[in-house]
Design a protein around this motif. Structure first.
Motif, PDB file in Angstrom:
ATOM      1  N   PHE A 266       1.570   7.467 -22.663  1.00 23.65           N
ATOM      2  CA  PHE A 266       0.549   8.386 -22.169  1.00 23.65           C
ATOM      3  C   PHE A 266       1.194   9.552 -21.426  1.00 23.65           C
ATOM      4  CE2 PHE A 266      -3.261   9.149 -19.276  1.00 23.65           C
ATOM      5  CZ  PHE A 266      -3.960   9.823 -20.263  1.00 23.65           C
ATOM      6  N   ALA A 267       2.260   9.265 -20.671  1.00 17.56           N
ATOM      7  CA  ALA A 267       2.987  10.329 -19.976  1.00 17.56           C
ATOM      8  C   ALA A 267       3.612  11.300 -20.978  1.00 17.56           C
ATOM      9  CB  ALA A 267       4.062   9.726 -19.076  1.00 17.56           C
ATOM     10  N   LYS A 268       4.154  10.764 -22.051  1.00 18.69           N
ATOM     11  CA  LYS A 268       4.733  11.628 -23.084  1.00 18.69           C
ATOM     12  C   LYS A 268       3.655  12.454 -23.764  1.00 18.69           C
ATOM     13  CE  LYS A 268       7.811  11.538 -27.095  1.00 18.69           C
ATOM     14  NZ  LYS A 268       8.619  10.693 -27.997  1.00 18.69           N
ATOM     15  N   LEU A 269       2.476  11.844 -23.986  1.00 16.93           N
ATOM     16  CA  LEU A 269       1.363  12.557 -24.601  1.00 16.93           C
ATOM     17  C   LEU A 269       0.904  13.715 -23.725  1.00 16.93           C
ATOM     18  CD1 LEU A 269      -0.555  12.521 -27.056  1.00 16.93           C
ATOM     19  CD2 LEU A 269      -2.040  10.989 -25.763  1.00 16.93           C
ATOM     20  N   ALA A 270       1.042  13.555 -22.400  1.00 13.76           N
ATOM     21  CA  ALA A 270       0.647  14.611 -21.464  1.00 13.76           C
ATOM     22  C   ALA A 270       1.770  15.596 -21.185  1.00 13.76           C
ATOM     23  CB  ALA A 270       0.174  13.982 -20.154  1.00 13.76           C
ATOM     24  N   GLY A 271       2.960  15.374 -21.752  1.00 13.51           N
ATOM     25  CA  GLY A 271       4.082  16.269 -21.504  1.00 13.51           C
ATOM     26  C   GLY A 271       4.666  16.110 -20.121  1.00 13.51           C
ATOM     27  N   ASN A 289       9.896  18.402 -19.926  1.00 11.54           N
ATOM     28  CA  ASN A 289       9.193  18.250 -21.196  1.00 11.54           C
ATOM     29  C   ASN A 289       8.165  19.368 -21.332  1.00 11.54           C
ATOM     30  OD1 ASN A 289       7.736  17.467 -23.427  1.00 11.54           O
ATOM     31  ND2 ASN A 289       7.530  15.340 -22.816  1.00 11.54           N
ATOM     32  N   ARG A 290       8.354  20.252 -22.301  1.00  5.14           N
ATOM     33  CA  ARG A 290       7.428  21.361 -22.521  1.00  5.14           C
ATOM     34  C   ARG A 290       6.464  21.085 -23.668  1.00  5.14           C
ATOM     35  NH1 ARG A 290      12.238  23.567 -20.823  1.00  5.14           N
ATOM     36  NH2 ARG A 290      12.070  25.028 -19.073  1.00  5.14           N
ATOM     37  N   GLY A 291       6.413  19.851 -24.106  1.00  3.34           N
ATOM     38  CA  GLY A 291       5.485  19.475 -25.168  1.00  3.34           C
ATOM     39  C   GLY A 291       4.246  18.819 -24.592  1.00  3.34           C
ATOM     40  N   GLY A 292       3.573  18.049 -25.410  1.00  2.00           N
ATOM     41  CA  GLY A 292       2.398  17.326 -24.952  1.00  2.00           C
ATOM     42  C   GLY A 292       1.159  18.201 -24.849  1.00  2.00           C
ATOM     43  N   HIS A 293       0.111  17.616 -24.311  1.00  3.84           N
ATOM     44  CA  HIS A 293      -1.183  18.282 -24.167  1.00  3.84           C
ATOM     45  C   HIS A 293      -1.144  19.149 -22.908  1.00  3.84           C
ATOM     46  CE1 HIS A 293      -5.544  18.768 -23.720  1.00  3.84           C
ATOM     47  NE2 HIS A 293      -5.649  18.360 -24.969  1.00  3.84           N
ATOM     48  N   ILE A 331       9.793  17.226  -6.611  1.00  3.82           N
ATOM     49  CA  ILE A 331       8.790  16.353  -5.993  1.00  3.82           C
ATOM     50  C   ILE A 331       7.487  16.399  -6.781  1.00  3.82           C
ATOM     51  CG2 ILE A 331       7.374  16.016  -3.930  1.00  3.82           C
ATOM     52  CD1 ILE A 331       9.765  17.055  -2.296  1.00  3.82           C
ATOM     53  N   ILE A 332       7.083  17.585  -7.209  1.00  3.61           N
ATOM     54  CA  ILE A 332       5.853  17.712  -8.002  1.00  3.61           C
ATOM     55  C   ILE A 332       5.983  16.954  -9.312  1.00  3.61           C
ATOM     56  CG2 ILE A 332       4.457  19.361  -9.313  1.00  3.61           C
ATOM     57  CD1 ILE A 332       4.876  21.354  -7.044  1.00  3.61           C
ATOM     58  N   ARG A 333       7.160  17.012  -9.947  1.00  3.33           N
ATOM     59  CA  ARG A 333       7.370  16.268 -11.199  1.00  3.33           C
ATOM     60  C   ARG A 333       7.236  14.769 -10.963  1.00  3.33           C
ATOM     61  NH1 ARG A 333      12.745  19.531 -13.343  1.00  3.33           N
ATOM     62  NH2 ARG A 333      11.689  21.515 -13.816  1.00  3.33           N
ATOM     63  N   CYS A 334       7.794  14.282  -9.858  1.00  2.88           N
ATOM     64  CA  CYS A 334       7.680  12.854  -9.540  1.00  2.88           C
ATOM     65  C   CYS A 334       6.223  12.472  -9.299  1.00  2.88           C
ATOM     66  CB  CYS A 334       8.525  12.515  -8.317  1.00  2.88           C
ATOM     67  SG  CYS A 334      10.304  12.698  -8.548  1.00  2.88           S
ATOM     68  N   LEU A 335       5.494  13.317  -8.586  1.00  2.00           N
ATOM     69  CA  LEU A 335       4.093  13.022  -8.289  1.00  2.00           C
ATOM     70  C   LEU A 335       3.234  13.064  -9.551  1.00  2.00           C
ATOM     71  CD1 LEU A 335       3.664  14.979  -4.937  1.00  2.00           C
ATOM     72  CD2 LEU A 335       3.576  12.495  -5.243  1.00  2.00           C
ATOM     73  N   LYS A 336       3.528  13.992 -10.462  1.00  3.30           N
ATOM     74  CA  LYS A 336       2.783  14.047 -11.715  1.00  3.30           C
ATOM     75  C   LYS A 336       2.987  12.760 -12.515  1.00  3.30           C
ATOM     76  CE  LYS A 336       3.027  17.882 -14.116  1.00  3.30           C
ATOM     77  NZ  LYS A 336       3.634  19.092 -14.734  1.00  3.30           N
ATOM     78  N   ARG A 337       4.204  12.261 -12.503  1.00  2.00           N
ATOM     79  CA  ARG A 337       4.483  11.001 -13.209  1.00  2.00           C
ATOM     80  C   ARG A 337       3.741   9.840 -12.562  1.00  2.00           C
ATOM     81  NH1 ARG A 337       4.783   7.426 -16.060  1.00  2.00           N
ATOM     82  NH2 ARG A 337       6.487   6.685 -17.384  1.00  2.00           N
ATOM     83  N   TYR A 338       3.658   9.850 -11.237  1.00  2.00           N
ATOM     84  CA  TYR A 338       2.920   8.797 -10.532  1.00  2.00           C
ATOM     85  C   TYR A 338       1.426   8.877 -10.862  1.00  2.00           C
ATOM     86  CZ  TYR A 338       0.705   6.177  -6.791  1.00  2.00           C
ATOM     87  OH  TYR A 338      -0.087   5.298  -6.098  1.00  2.00           O
ATOM     88  N   VAL A 339       0.872  10.086 -10.863  1.00  2.00           N
ATOM     89  CA  VAL A 339      -0.559  10.244 -11.121  1.00  2.00           C
ATOM     90  C   VAL A 339      -0.903   9.820 -12.538  1.00  2.00           C
ATOM     91  CG1 VAL A 339      -2.430  11.939 -11.334  1.00  2.00           C
ATOM     92  CG2 VAL A 339      -0.877  12.029  -9.380  1.00  2.00           C
ATOM     93  N   ILE A 340      -0.073  10.184 -13.515  1.00  2.00           N
ATOM     94  CA  ILE A 340      -0.389   9.823 -14.894  1.00  2.00           C
ATOM     95  C   ILE A 340      -0.309   8.318 -15.085  1.00  2.00           C
ATOM     96  CG2 ILE A 340       1.895   9.905 -15.996  1.00  2.00           C
ATOM     97  CD1 ILE A 340      -1.303  11.552 -17.326  1.00  2.00           C
ATOM     98  N   ARG A 341       0.563   7.643 -14.340  1.00  2.00           N
ATOM     99  CA  ARG A 341       0.621   6.178 -14.383  1.00  2.00           C
ATOM    100  C   ARG A 341      -0.662   5.580 -13.793  1.00  2.00           C
ATOM    101  NH1 ARG A 341       4.699   5.451 -11.189  1.00  2.00           N
ATOM    102  NH2 ARG A 341       6.264   5.607 -12.838  1.00  2.00           N
ATOM    103  N   GLU A 342      -1.109   6.141 -12.684  1.00  2.00           N
ATOM    104  CA  GLU A 342      -2.349   5.678 -12.069  1.00  2.00           C
ATOM    105  C   GLU A 342      -3.538   5.885 -12.997  1.00  2.00           C
ATOM    106  OE1 GLU A 342      -5.194   6.900  -8.255  1.00  2.00           O
ATOM    107  OE2 GLU A 342      -3.148   7.689  -8.418  1.00  2.00           O
ATOM    108  N   VAL A 343      -3.580   7.051 -13.632  1.00  2.00           N
ATOM    109  CA  VAL A 343      -4.687   7.371 -14.543  1.00  2.00           C
ATOM    110  C   VAL A 343      -4.696   6.424 -15.732  1.00  2.00           C
ATOM    111  CG1 VAL A 343      -5.450   9.097 -16.219  1.00  2.00           C
ATOM    112  CG2 VAL A 343      -4.935   9.777 -13.876  1.00  2.00           C
ATOM    113  N   TYR A 344      -3.535   6.101 -16.266  1.00  2.00           N
ATOM    114  CA  TYR A 344      -3.460   5.200 -17.416  1.00  2.00           C
ATOM    115  C   TYR A 344      -4.095   3.849 -17.087  1.00  2.00           C
ATOM    116  CZ  TYR A 344      -1.502   2.083 -20.939  1.00  2.00           C
ATOM    117  OH  TYR A 344      -1.344   1.143 -21.940  1.00  2.00           O
TER     118      TYR A 344
END
Length: 358
Positions: A266-271, A289-293, A331-344
């Protein structure tokens, strides 16, 4: 005397690749051992879909259908094949290098689709697009275009206001957008005899357009919020996730989120997943990662910014990581990864029971 003719070998298991278009679909059936067996062109209606299925079944047991454009021209065919119990795999168009080598045609694209499925390059399960999430997606398309047109109308309105009479500019100074639009929509221009008359007609027309688009956007936003609340209320309970962000999350996940097999996928799908760039002496390096949605990526970014400003645990995390020498961008990249894990995991939660499904 031995015969020089080789008997073709067939396994009886086939993959069907389909290149989809608005009016016709081109299919190629490929045996898992014997290669391409035949091709067919059918119309994009129920009769053509039935003809394609009967034709494919005549070659053996169908492993899967590899269909291009399952979210556009191939959506009807994908739904038809799923209803008849066949596996459907979403296939991307061939890369440019392959097209330069072998050329481009509908038949070749269908063959590439079949080969991609059989080789394991194409594995994505397409969205079913038959539930509340598809309703949200359709409404959001209308909402986003209304918002875009509303912004364009206001930009044009303010540009034309520069040419208005001095008294009218003075009367509309320092007004908010809604107040400005209401004031100008109430103008009563006279007959078309001077440029002053025409500018009043123009401003009134643009103001009324803005008001209509504003009403339309708000109505659509309300419908989207109602659908999101009914479909996944657990997403709205998370800090910093509103109806618009939740809608983007659901659109990417689709009506069948079980097709996303892990939170890393899901994280890869979101880029949001990092891309390894190690080679030789540079092992362990990663790049952005500049890909994803990209719309989902932007929505998760907005959630992170809100948490960094108002969410106490996130503020404490930022302070700790900053003291460790991390930059704000990292830090923002780390937080985005944390949020996408929570959302999943929230997507896997049953709203009625609160339990996480397998």
């Amino acid at each position: 005397m031995a015969s020089d003719t080789l008997t073709p070998i067939r396994s009886g298991h086939v993959v069907v690749g389909v290149d989809t278009h608005k009016h016709v679909h081109v299919a190629a059936v490929m045996d898992s051992v014997g290669g391409i067996l035949a091709t067919l062109t059918v119309a994009t209606d129920s009769g053509g879909f039935r003809q394609l299925l009967d034709w494919a079944v005549s070659f053996g047991k169908i492993i899967a259908f590899g269909i291009e454009g399952t979210g556009s021209y191939g959506s009807g065919l994908s739904s038809f094949m799923r209803r008849h119990g066949h596996k459907v795999v979403e296939v991307n168009r061939p890369d440019r290098r392959m097209r330069r080598l072998v050329g481009k045609s509908d038949t070749l694209d269908a063959e590439h689709a079949a080969r991609a499925v059989l080789a394991g390059f194409a594995t994505a399960v397409p969205k079913t697009a038959d539930g509340a999430v598809e309703m949200i997606r359709q409404l959001k398309v209308a909402h986003d275009t209304a918002v875009k047109d509303r912004s364009a109308a206001m930009v044009t309105l303010k540009a034309m206001l520069v040419h208005a009479p001095q008294q009218l500019r003075k009367d509309t100074a320092e007004k908010t957008q809604i107040m400005l639009a209401r004031h100008l929509a109430a103008l009563r221009p006279r007959a078309l005899e001077t440029p002053e008359d025409s500018i009043r007609h123009t401003l009134r027309s643009l103001a009324r357009r803005w008001l209509n688009l504003d009403t339309e956007a708000k109505e659509l936003a309300g419908m989207i919020e109602d659908l999101v609340t009914r479909t996944a209320p657990q997403l709205l309970d998370a800090y910093g996730i509103g109806a618009d962000t939740a809608a983007e999350i659901l659109i990417v996940a689709g009506d069948n989120p079980e097709r996303i097999h892990s939170e890393a996928a899901f994280a890869k799908l979101a880029g949001i997943s990092p891309i390894p760039t190690g080679s030789g002496m540079t092992s362990g390096r990663h790049r952005l990662n500049r890909g994803g949605h990209r719309q989902l990526n932007a929505a998760i970014y907005r959630t992170v910014i809100v948490r960094m400003r108002f969410h106490e645990p996130t503020i404490a995390y930022v302070s700790r990581r900053t003291a460790e020498g991390k930059s704000k961008r990292d830090i923002i990249r780390c937080l985005k990864r944390y949020v996408i894990r929570e959302v999943y995991h929230l997507l896997k939660t049953n709203p009625a029971s609160g339990e996480i499904t397998a």
